[in-house]
Design an enzyme around this catalytic site. Structure first.
Site, PDB file in Angstrom:
ATOM      1  N   GLY A  67       0.607  -5.194   0.828  1.00  0.00           N
ATOM      2  CA  GLY A  67      -0.562  -5.325  -0.048  1.00  0.00           C
ATOM      3  C   GLY A  67      -0.221  -5.934  -1.401  1.00  0.00           C
ATOM      4  O   GLY A  67      -1.089  -6.543  -2.040  1.00  0.00           O
ATOM      5  N   ALA A 116       0.854  -1.187   0.000  1.00  0.00           N
ATOM      6  CA  ALA A 116       0.000   0.000   0.000  1.00  0.00           C
ATOM      7  C   ALA A 116       0.892   1.239   0.000  1.00  0.00           C
ATOM      8  O   ALA A 116       2.041   1.189   0.451  1.00  0.00           O
ATOM      9  CB  ALA A 116      -0.884  -0.012   1.238  1.00  0.00           C
ATOM     10  N   GLU A 133       4.462  -5.138   7.173  1.00  0.00           N
ATOM     11  CA  GLU A 133       3.646  -4.107   7.836  1.00  0.00           C
ATOM     12  C   GLU A 133       4.093  -3.838   9.260  1.00  0.00           C
ATOM     13  O   GLU A 133       4.036  -2.710   9.745  1.00  0.00           O
ATOM     14  CB  GLU A 133       2.165  -4.519   7.824  1.00  0.00           C
ATOM     15  CG  GLU A 133       1.486  -4.449   6.470  1.00  0.00           C
ATOM     16  CD  GLU A 133       1.608  -5.722   5.642  1.00  0.00           C
ATOM     17  OE1 GLU A 133       2.443  -6.593   5.978  1.00  0.00           O
ATOM     18  OE2 GLU A 133       0.874  -5.842   4.656  1.00  0.00           O
ATOM     19  N   GLU A 135      -0.208  -9.556  -0.771  1.00  0.00           N
ATOM     20  CA  GLU A 135      -1.589  -9.960  -0.480  1.00  0.00           C
ATOM     21  C   GLU A 135      -2.442  -9.993  -1.742  1.00  0.00           C
ATOM     22  O   GLU A 135      -3.263 -10.894  -1.929  1.00  0.00           O
ATOM     23  CB  GLU A 135      -2.194  -8.994   0.549  1.00  0.00           C
ATOM     24  CG  GLU A 135      -1.523  -9.115   1.907  1.00  0.00           C
ATOM     25  CD  GLU A 135      -1.976  -8.035   2.865  1.00  0.00           C
ATOM     26  OE1 GLU A 135      -1.702  -6.836   2.599  1.00  0.00           O
ATOM     27  OE2 GLU A 135      -2.625  -8.370   3.857  1.00  0.00           O
TER      28      GLU A 135
HETATM   29  N1  CO8 Z   1       4.592   3.208  -0.501  1.00  0.00           N
HETATM   30  C1  CO8 Z   1       5.017   4.391  -1.003  1.00  0.00           C
HETATM   31  N2  CO8 Z   1       6.199   4.574  -1.611  1.00  0.00           N
HETATM   32  C2  CO8 Z   1       7.001   3.487  -1.733  1.00  0.00           C
HETATM   33  C3  CO8 Z   1       6.628   2.233  -1.251  1.00  0.00           C
HETATM   34  C4  CO8 Z   1       5.350   2.105  -0.605  1.00  0.00           C
HETATM   35  N3  CO8 Z   1       4.899   0.926  -0.142  1.00  0.00           N
HETATM   36  N4  CO8 Z   1       7.616   1.352  -1.501  1.00  0.00           N
HETATM   37  C5  CO8 Z   1       8.583   2.046  -2.131  1.00  0.00           C
HETATM   38  N5  CO8 Z   1       8.222   3.330  -2.274  1.00  0.00           N
HETATM   39  C6  CO8 Z   1       8.977   4.423  -2.908  1.00  0.00           C
HETATM   40  C7  CO8 Z   1      10.124   4.910  -2.021  1.00  0.00           C
HETATM   41  O1  CO8 Z   1       9.651   5.827  -1.058  1.00  0.00           O
HETATM   42  C8  CO8 Z   1      11.033   5.528  -3.038  1.00  0.00           C
HETATM   43  O2  CO8 Z   1      10.522   6.794  -3.397  1.00  0.00           O
HETATM   44  P1  CO8 Z   1      11.572   8.039  -3.590  1.00  0.00           P
HETATM   45  O3  CO8 Z   1      12.428   7.645  -4.779  1.00  0.00           O
HETATM   46  O4  CO8 Z   1      10.674   9.193  -3.863  1.00  0.00           O
HETATM   47  O5  CO8 Z   1      12.364   8.145  -2.325  1.00  0.00           O
HETATM   48  C9  CO8 Z   1      10.853   4.629  -4.262  1.00  0.00           C
HETATM   49  O6  CO8 Z   1       9.621   3.925  -4.069  1.00  0.00           O
HETATM   50  C10 CO8 Z   1      11.963   3.609  -4.404  1.00  0.00           C
HETATM   51  O7  CO8 Z   1      12.055   2.896  -3.173  1.00  0.00           O
HETATM   52  P2  CO8 Z   1      13.433   2.750  -2.336  1.00  0.00           P
HETATM   53  O8  CO8 Z   1      14.320   3.916  -2.599  1.00  0.00           O
HETATM   54  O9  CO8 Z   1      13.063   2.480  -0.925  1.00  0.00           O
HETATM   55  O10 CO8 Z   1      14.035   1.463  -3.074  1.00  0.00           O
HETATM   56  P3  CO8 Z   1      14.938   0.313  -2.426  1.00  0.00           P
HETATM   57  O11 CO8 Z   1      15.372  -0.529  -3.578  1.00  0.00           O
HETATM   58  O12 CO8 Z   1      15.982   0.895  -1.541  1.00  0.00           O
HETATM   59  O13 CO8 Z   1      13.923  -0.532  -1.481  1.00  0.00           O
HETATM   60  C11 CO8 Z   1      11.849  -1.652  -0.926  1.00  0.00           C
HETATM   61  C12 CO8 Z   1      12.820  -1.176  -2.040  1.00  0.00           C
HETATM   62  C13 CO8 Z   1      12.528  -2.738  -0.099  1.00  0.00           C
HETATM   63  C14 CO8 Z   1      10.633  -2.211  -1.622  1.00  0.00           C
HETATM   64  C15 CO8 Z   1      11.503  -0.447  -0.011  1.00  0.00           C
HETATM   65  O14 CO8 Z   1      11.056   0.621  -0.835  1.00  0.00           O
HETATM   66  C16 CO8 Z   1      10.432  -0.756   0.995  1.00  0.00           C
HETATM   67  O15 CO8 Z   1      10.710  -1.320   2.017  1.00  0.00           O
HETATM   68  N6  CO8 Z   1       9.167  -0.331   0.699  1.00  0.00           N
HETATM   69  C17 CO8 Z   1       8.083  -0.450   1.646  1.00  0.00           C
HETATM   70  C18 CO8 Z   1       7.600  -1.881   1.787  1.00  0.00           C
HETATM   71  C19 CO8 Z   1       6.476  -1.973   2.783  1.00  0.00           C
HETATM   72  O16 CO8 Z   1       6.637  -1.701   3.955  1.00  0.00           O
HETATM   73  N7  CO8 Z   1       5.301  -2.386   2.317  1.00  0.00           N
HETATM   74  C20 CO8 Z   1       4.115  -2.552   3.138  1.00  0.00           C
HETATM   75  C21 CO8 Z   1       3.269  -1.345   3.048  1.00  0.00           C
HETATM   76  S1  CO8 Z   1       1.879  -1.398   4.177  1.00  0.00           S
HETATM   77  C22 CO8 Z   1       0.753  -2.347   3.374  1.00  0.00           C
HETATM   78  O17 CO8 Z   1       0.971  -2.831   2.288  1.00  0.00           O
HETATM   79  C23 CO8 Z   1      -0.564  -2.496   4.071  1.00  0.00           C
HETATM   80  C24 CO8 Z   1      -1.369  -3.673   3.484  1.00  0.00           C
HETATM   81  C25 CO8 Z   1      -2.844  -3.449   3.646  1.00  0.00           C
HETATM   82  C26 CO8 Z   1      -3.410  -2.514   2.579  1.00  0.00           C
HETATM   83  C27 CO8 Z   1      -3.513  -3.180   1.243  1.00  0.00           C
HETATM   84  C28 CO8 Z   1      -4.139  -2.261   0.211  1.00  0.00           C
HETATM   85  C29 CO8 Z   1      -3.371  -2.306  -1.098  1.00  0.00           C
END
Ligand code: CO8
Length: 261
Positions: free
Chosen positions: A112, A68, A135, A115
Site C-alpha cells: 500500500g 498496509a 502482497e 500504491e
Molecule cells: N504492517 C505492520 N507492521 C509492519 C509492517 C507492516 N506492513 N512493516 C513493518 N512492520 C513492523 C515490523 O513488524 C516490526 O515491528 P516490531 O519491531 O514490533 O517487530 C517493525 O515494523 C520493523 O520492521 P522489521 O523488523 O521487519 O524491519 P526490517 O528492516 O527487518 O524489514 C521490511 C523491513 C522489509 C519493510 C519488513 O518489515 C517487511 O517486509 N514489511 C512488510 C512489507 C509488506 O509485506 N507490505 C505489504 C503489506 S500488504 C498491503 O500493503 C496490502 C495493500 C492493499 C491495502 C492498501 C491500504 C493502505
C-alpha cells in the site's frame, strides 16, 4: 492523547506548500485504517484551503510506508472488509484532489505504500528508496491500485514480475523504468522536493490544476478525446487574467505576478 498518525504542516517557506508526514515510525509507517481516515480528512481540507497550492507527502529515512498494517488485517474476514468498503472508504480521497500531490520517498515504499505513492501525481525518490508489491508473499494481492498503476508506469513485464515475485526494486531501477520522476541523494530529498513544490506553487493555481487534469486525462480517455480535452483547457486559459499576466510579463522581460484567477 495518543500521537497523531500523520503530521500536517502548512509551510511558510516555500509558501503555499503543505507537508504531510506519516507518523508511525515504530512500524515502518504501516498504514492502518485510523491513519487512512486522518489522511483523507487532511487531504480534503488542504485541497479546499486557498493558501495551499501543492501538497507533499513523505515518511522518514527508513520508510515512506511499508504497506498496509498486516497485524491489523491478519484476522479480518471477507464480510468485514467488504462491508467496511476497506481501502475505497478512505484512500480514494486522494483521487479527488485538484491540487498536485507529490510523494517524497525515502526507504521502503511497499504494498500500500508503493500504491499510495503511485496515486500521487509524481514521485521523487531518495537513492535509498525501495519499491515493491510484496502482497503475494503474505497470501494476498495489491488492493490500492498496484496491479493497475504499476503496469501503466513501468510496463506489463516488469509490473507482472514485481507483483508475482514480491521482490523489491531499487530507486535507480524505478527511475529507469519510469516509476519515479527523479532520484536524488537521500540527504537532499526534502530540500529538492520542497524546492520543486515551491516552484509549482509559484505558478497560477488554476493553470496548475488544468495541467494536472489534462495529464490525468491521458490515462482515462482515447487519444482523440484527450487531445480535445487538452485543446479546450488550453483555450480556457485565455479566459484567465493570469494568462495575460504571464505572457505580458514575458514580453515585458519581468517576473509575472499571478493572482490565481
Ligand atoms: N504492517 C505492520 N507492521 C509492519 C509492517 C507492516 N506492513 N512493516 C513493518 N512492520 C513492523 C515490523 O513488524 C516490526 O515491528 P516490531 O519491531 O514490533 O517487530 C517493525 O515494523 C520493523 O520492521 P522489521 O523488523 O521487519 O524491519 P526490517 O528492516 O527487518 O524489514 C521490511 C523491513 C522489509 C519493510 C519488513 O518489515 C517487511 O517486509 N514489511 C512488510 C512489507 C509488506 O509485506 N507490505 C505489504 C503489506 S500488504 C498491503 O500493503 C496490502 C495493500 C492493499 C491495502 C492498501 C491500504 C493502505
Amino acid at each position: 492523547m495518543s500521537e497523531p498518525l500523520i503530521l500536517v504542516e502548512k509551510l511558510t517557506s516555500p509558501a503555499r506548500v503543505a507537508l504531510i508526514r506519516f507518523n508511525r515510525p515504530k512500524v515502518m509507517n504501516a498504514l492502518n485504517d485510523a491513519l487512512a481516515q486522518e489522511m483523507a480528512v487532511a487531504l480534503a481540507a488542504l485541497d479546499a484551503d486557498p493558501d495551499v497550492h501543492v501538497i507533499v507527502v513523505t515518511g522518514n529515512e527508513k520508510a515512506f510506508a511499508a504497506g498496509a498494517d498486516i497485524g491489523a488485517m491478519a484476522e479480518w474476514d471477507y464480510a468485514k472488509v467488504y462491508n467496511d468498503n476497506y481501502i475505497t472508504k478512505h484512500w480514494e480521497a486522494a483521487r479527488a484532489l485538484r491540487k498536485p500531490l507529490i510523494a517524497a520517498v525515502s526507504g521502503y515504499a511497499l504494498g500500500g505504500g508503493c500504491e499510495f505513492a503511485m496515486m500521487c501525481d509524481f514521485i521523487i525518490a531518495a537513492d535509498t528508496a525501495k519499491f515493491g508489491q510484496p502482497e503475494i508473499t503474505i497470501g494476498t494481492i495489491p488492493g490500492l491500485g498496484g496491479t493497475q498503476r504499476l503496469p501503466r508506469a513501468v510496463g506489463k513485464a516488469k509490473a507482472m514480475e514485481l507483483c508475482l515475485t514480491g521482490r523489491f526494486m531499487s530507486a535507480q531501477e524505478a527511475e529507469a523504468a519510469g516509476l519515479v520522476a527523479r532520484v536524488v541523494p537521500a540527504d537532499q530529498l526534502m530540500d529538492d522536493v520542497l524546492a520543486t513544490a515551491g516552484k509549482i506553487a509559484s505558478y497560477s493555481l488554476p493553470v496548475v490544476m488544468k495541467v494536472k487534469e489534462s495529464v490525468n486525462a491521458a490515462f482515462e480517455t482515447t487519444l482523440t478525446q484527450g487531445l480535445l480535452f487538452e485543446r479546450r483547457e488550453f483555450h480556457a486559459t485565455f479566459a484567465l487574467a493570469d494568462q495575460k499576466e504571464g505572457m505580458r510579463a514575458f514580453v515585458g522581460k519581468r517576473k509575472p505576478d499571478f493572482k490565481n484567477h
